[in-house]
Design a protein around this motif. Structure first.
Motif, PDB file in Angstrom:
ATOM      1  N   LEU A  61       0.379  -6.262-126.060  1.00  0.00           N
ATOM      2  CA  LEU A  61       0.291  -6.799-124.792  1.00  0.00           C
ATOM      3  C   LEU A  61       1.617  -7.075-124.291  1.00  0.00           C
ATOM      4  CD1 LEU A  61      -2.620  -9.494-125.678  1.00  0.00           C
ATOM      5  CD2 LEU A  61      -2.833  -7.534-123.955  1.00  0.00           C
ATOM      6  N   THR A  62       2.609  -7.517-125.314  1.00  0.00           N
ATOM      7  CA  THR A  62       3.889  -7.506-124.729  1.00  0.00           C
ATOM      8  C   THR A  62       4.460  -6.369-123.956  1.00  0.00           C
ATOM      9  OG1 THR A  62       4.464  -9.098-126.723  1.00  0.00           O
ATOM     10  CG2 THR A  62       6.304  -8.051-125.705  1.00  0.00           C
ATOM     11  N   ILE A 324       4.835 -14.552-113.734  1.00  0.00           N
ATOM     12  CA  ILE A 324       5.358 -15.547-114.926  1.00  0.00           C
ATOM     13  C   ILE A 324       6.150 -15.048-116.183  1.00  0.00           C
ATOM     14  CG2 ILE A 324       4.623 -16.909-116.692  1.00  0.00           C
ATOM     15  CD1 ILE A 324       1.994 -17.732-115.337  1.00  0.00           C
ATOM     16  N   VAL A 325       6.083 -13.591-116.209  1.00  0.00           N
ATOM     17  CA  VAL A 325       6.571 -13.078-117.108  1.00  0.00           C
ATOM     18  C   VAL A 325       8.077 -12.682-116.464  1.00  0.00           C
ATOM     19  CG1 VAL A 325       7.091 -10.607-118.134  1.00  0.00           C
ATOM     20  CG2 VAL A 325       4.796 -11.911-118.326  1.00  0.00           C
ATOM     21  N   VAL A 326       8.300 -12.485-115.397  1.00  0.00           N
ATOM     22  CA  VAL A 326       9.609 -12.223-114.814  1.00  0.00           C
ATOM     23  C   VAL A 326      10.365 -13.634-114.633  1.00  0.00           C
ATOM     24  CG1 VAL A 326      10.889 -11.282-112.718  1.00  0.00           C
ATOM     25  CG2 VAL A 326       8.902 -10.210-113.727  1.00  0.00           C
ATOM     26  N   ILE A 327       9.898 -14.739-114.164  1.00  0.00           N
ATOM     27  CA  ILE A 327      10.218 -15.837-113.970  1.00  0.00           C
ATOM     28  C   ILE A 327      10.741 -16.493-115.195  1.00  0.00           C
ATOM     29  CG2 ILE A 327       9.801 -18.433-113.226  1.00  0.00           C
ATOM     30  CD1 ILE A 327       7.932 -16.983-111.165  1.00  0.00           C
ATOM     31  N   LEU A 347       3.265 -17.368-126.805  1.00  0.00           N
ATOM     32  CA  LEU A 347       2.976 -18.814-126.602  1.00  0.00           C
ATOM     33  C   LEU A 347       2.044 -19.307-125.781  1.00  0.00           C
ATOM     34  CD1 LEU A 347       6.934 -19.846-127.235  1.00  0.00           C
ATOM     35  CD2 LEU A 347       5.312 -19.312-129.006  1.00  0.00           C
ATOM     36  N   LEU A 348       1.821 -18.332-124.576  1.00  0.00           N
ATOM     37  CA  LEU A 348       1.111 -19.016-123.685  1.00  0.00           C
ATOM     38  C   LEU A 348      -0.248 -18.372-123.405  1.00  0.00           C
ATOM     39  CD1 LEU A 348       3.812 -19.381-120.574  1.00  0.00           C
ATOM     40  CD2 LEU A 348       2.994 -21.145-122.390  1.00  0.00           C
ATOM     41  N   GLN A 349      -0.421 -17.167-123.787  1.00  0.00           N
ATOM     42  CA  GLN A 349      -1.566 -16.254-123.550  1.00  0.00           C
ATOM     43  C   GLN A 349      -2.395 -16.339-125.069  1.00  0.00           C
ATOM     44  OE1 GLN A 349      -1.842 -11.969-122.918  1.00  0.00           O
ATOM     45  NE2 GLN A 349      -3.207 -12.593-121.198  1.00  0.00           N
ATOM     46  N   GLU A 350      -2.026 -16.000-126.118  1.00  0.00           N
ATOM     47  CA  GLU A 350      -2.746 -15.573-127.299  1.00  0.00           C
ATOM     48  C   GLU A 350      -2.415 -16.849-128.186  1.00  0.00           C
ATOM     49  OE1 GLU A 350      -4.836 -12.872-128.152  1.00  0.00           O
ATOM     50  OE2 GLU A 350      -4.213 -12.730-125.871  1.00  0.00           O
ATOM     51  N   GLY A 351      -1.113 -17.530-127.770  1.00  0.00           N
ATOM     52  CA  GLY A 351      -0.870 -18.580-128.995  1.00  0.00           C
ATOM     53  C   GLY A 351      -1.956 -19.757-129.010  1.00  0.00           C
ATOM     54  N   PRO A 352      -2.404 -20.239-127.881  1.00  0.00           N
ATOM     55  CA  PRO A 352      -3.364 -21.231-127.943  1.00  0.00           C
ATOM     56  C   PRO A 352      -4.627 -20.814-128.415  1.00  0.00           C
ATOM     57  CG  PRO A 352      -2.243 -21.164-125.696  1.00  0.00           C
ATOM     58  CD  PRO A 352      -2.061 -19.964-126.359  1.00  0.00           C
ATOM     59  N   ARG A 353      -5.149 -19.665-128.503  1.00  0.00           N
ATOM     60  CA  ARG A 353      -6.468 -19.223-128.981  1.00  0.00           C
ATOM     61  C   ARG A 353      -6.356 -18.959-130.670  1.00  0.00           C
ATOM     62  NH1 ARG A 353      -8.658 -14.242-130.432  1.00  0.00           N
ATOM     63  NH2 ARG A 353      -6.685 -13.117-129.768  1.00  0.00           N
ATOM     64  N   ALA A 397      -9.894 -23.325-119.559  1.00  0.00           N
ATOM     65  CA  ALA A 397      -9.462 -23.766-118.387  1.00  0.00           C
ATOM     66  C   ALA A 397      -8.048 -24.527-118.374  1.00  0.00           C
ATOM     67  CB  ALA A 397     -10.692 -24.818-118.011  1.00  0.00           C
ATOM     68  N   LEU A 398      -7.880 -25.168-119.493  1.00  0.00           N
ATOM     69  CA  LEU A 398      -6.614 -25.995-119.831  1.00  0.00           C
ATOM     70  C   LEU A 398      -5.374 -25.026-119.933  1.00  0.00           C
ATOM     71  CD1 LEU A 398      -7.729 -28.757-122.013  1.00  0.00           C
ATOM     72  CD2 LEU A 398      -7.030 -28.985-119.605  1.00  0.00           C
ATOM     73  N   GLN A 399      -5.673 -23.758-120.250  1.00  0.00           N
ATOM     74  CA  GLN A 399      -4.459 -22.687-120.306  1.00  0.00           C
ATOM     75  C   GLN A 399      -3.907 -22.707-118.996  1.00  0.00           C
ATOM     76  OE1 GLN A 399      -5.997 -19.329-122.237  1.00  0.00           O
ATOM     77  NE2 GLN A 399      -3.799 -18.525-122.845  1.00  0.00           N
ATOM     78  N   PHE A 400      -4.784 -22.591-118.022  1.00  0.00           N
ATOM     79  CA  PHE A 400      -3.832 -22.569-116.763  1.00  0.00           C
ATOM     80  C   PHE A 400      -3.238 -23.895-116.345  1.00  0.00           C
ATOM     81  CE2 PHE A 400      -7.493 -19.484-116.463  1.00  0.00           C
ATOM     82  CZ  PHE A 400      -6.800 -18.327-115.790  1.00  0.00           C
ATOM     83  N   VAL A 401      -3.618 -24.895-116.757  1.00  0.00           N
ATOM     84  CA  VAL A 401      -2.899 -26.298-116.433  1.00  0.00           C
ATOM     85  C   VAL A 401      -1.451 -25.876-117.234  1.00  0.00           C
ATOM     86  CG1 VAL A 401      -2.830 -28.509-116.688  1.00  0.00           C
ATOM     87  CG2 VAL A 401      -4.925 -27.503-116.233  1.00  0.00           C
TER      88      VAL A 401
END
Length: 451
Positions: A61-62, A324-327, A347-353, A397-401
């Motif tokens: 994914l990276t 987001i990746v570029v920013i 940290l943001l996509q796979e980390g929470p899961r 849903a909270l992941q987008f927040v």
């Protein structure tokens, strides 16, 4: 010895030092990510192959997010083109590859026929289709600036997605050849690029020497306890990482070339660049076309490896993720883009899961309440677990927040991203210090220092 030799040596030394520094930053970041996910794997009770699978997924994914981010960095970071149609160009690449490689007479009655071309040709046609789409959009759209270009590319992306889901294009005939997009049901990808790896391990592409090599590789994996399916996925990920390295050096070379320096000049002041005799419209069109072709490449080896693609895969969220990746990494920085991809994925996509699974394996989390009101109300009684379980239950849903919050923090605290602060001078030569010369060399014979 030529007077130019010190200059050439200085440039070579500078570029070598920069590449070594960038490589060490990327490798160090990935090692830290791997260490984090090894801890996650221990918390989830993964066996050895489970750990390898987790690391393989993060690496894959990276790599694909980094490839898409590098394409956007060429358009936005170098040229200042605000492309919000990323998902649309990705969709064109994948669907073109899928239609080109689908069998002419599919075995399944529900499958959509295609042109029956070999997978490598299909991949090339997918990249070409995305690039041509970028060219067609660039002709009228690049006369627009900033948010106007964003609106045009966003509209184009939605038009593409809705067209692929249209029943009119589910199956159609052109020049006697029947093909289609599959509509809302999606398109089966007979030309799945990962099948190249599976074919290599199964038959060696019909070449005895390659068949022997593939057997040796599988035996080497088995000797360290890696099972065959894991070895196949790992090999495909290595292939994708190799493509990322090629794309990275391509963008680096373009950025350090006169073409790349002109793109940065256009980004800073297009009117002045045009006054200096540069065809800015042509340069912007080239940048946009190359970037769109690379977006198609990233999508083919990412979404195209899933065996089925649907229009709903290419929603605006996909475009937002690449931005987001570029920013995070910093616009204009290729190294920062790769770092941004690694941090976004881990940290943001796979980390929470992964974190959710670790906590559920180690803590007895009670059943989630029906509403946020009940969850917060339980805090008054000193019981935080209903709120924790509610958060876990609503994690998607909270992941987008969380993504939105991270973007706000980065824009406020680090507007140039992690690596966007690094300056890239227009000249690849170090002209800051003159080299002292002897009297015999005469006046005006000073050359730049290679210090």
């Amino acid at each position: 010895m030529s007077r130019l030799d010190p200059i050439v040596d200085g440039v070579r030394e500078r570029l070598t030092d920069d590449s070594r520094s960038d490589a060490s930053i990327i490798v160090g970041t990935m090692l830290a990510v791997y260490a984090l996910y090894l801890l996650f794997g221990l918390g989830m009770g993964f066996n050895f192959n489970g750990q390898i699978n987790a690391l393989q997924r993060i690496t894959f994914l990276t790599a694909v997010f980094a490839m898409a981010g590098l394409a956007l960095n060429l358009q936005w970071g170098y040229t200042g083109l605000f492309n919000v149609g990323i998902a649309g160009f990705m969709a064109i690449g994948v669907y073109a590859m899928g239609i080109a490689t689908a069998p002419v007479d599919p075995e399944s009655a529900s499958a959509v026929p295609g042109l029956g071309l070999p997978v490598p040709i299909g991949i090339g046609l997918g990249i070409l289709a995305a690039a041509v789409a970028g060219l067609l959009i660039s002709l009228p759209a690049l006369r627009l600036k900033a948010d106007y270009l964003a609106i045009v590319t966003l509209g184009f992306s939605e038009i593409i997605r809705l067209s692929f889901s249209s029943s009119t294009l589910t199956e159609f005939t052109v020049g006697g050849a029947t093909m289609g997009t599959g509509g809302n049901s999606g398109l089966n990808l007979a030309g799945d690029p990962s099948k190249l790896v599976r074919t290599f391990y199964e038959t060696g592409f019909g070449v005895a020497a390659l068949d022997g090599i593939s057997d040796g590789i599988i035996a080497a994996f088995a000797s360290v306890g890696i099972e065959r399916p894991v070895a196949v996925n790992l090999t495909y990920t290595v292939l994708v990482v190799g493509l990322l390295i090629l794309v990275y050096f391509l963008i680096q070379r373009l950025g350090n070339s006169p073409f790349g320096r002109t793109l940065r000049a256009i980004r800073e002041d297009e009117e002045t660049t045009r006054a200096l005799g540069k065809n800015t419209q042509l340069m912007k069109a080239k940048s946009f076309v190359i970037g769109c072709g690379l977006l198609g490449l990233a999508a083919i080896f990412w979404q195209g490896s899933r065996g089925l693609t649907t229009p709903d895969t290419y929603l605006i969220e996909l475009t937002v993720f690449v931005w987001i990746v570029v920013i995070i990494g910093g616009t204009g920085s290729n190294t920062g883009t790769v770092l941004g991809a690694a941090l976004f994925v881990s940290l943001l996509q796979e980390g929470p899961r992964f974190l959710r699974s670790v906590i559920q394996n180690t803590v007895d989390v009670p059943r989630a309440p029906a509403s946020i009101g009940e969850a917060v109300g339980a805090l008054g009684g000193g019981d935080p677990f209903p709120l924790v379980s509610y958060v876990f239950d609503q994690l998607a849903a909270l992941q987008f927040v969380v993504l939105g919050f991270v973007l706000i923090v980065i824009v406020q605290q680090r507007p140039k991203g992690l690596m966007g602060h690094r300056k890239e001078p227009a000249s690849t030569l170090d002209l800051t210090k003159p080299r002292p010369t002897s009297d015999s060399e005469g006046p005006g014979s000073e050359v730049p220092s290679d210090d």
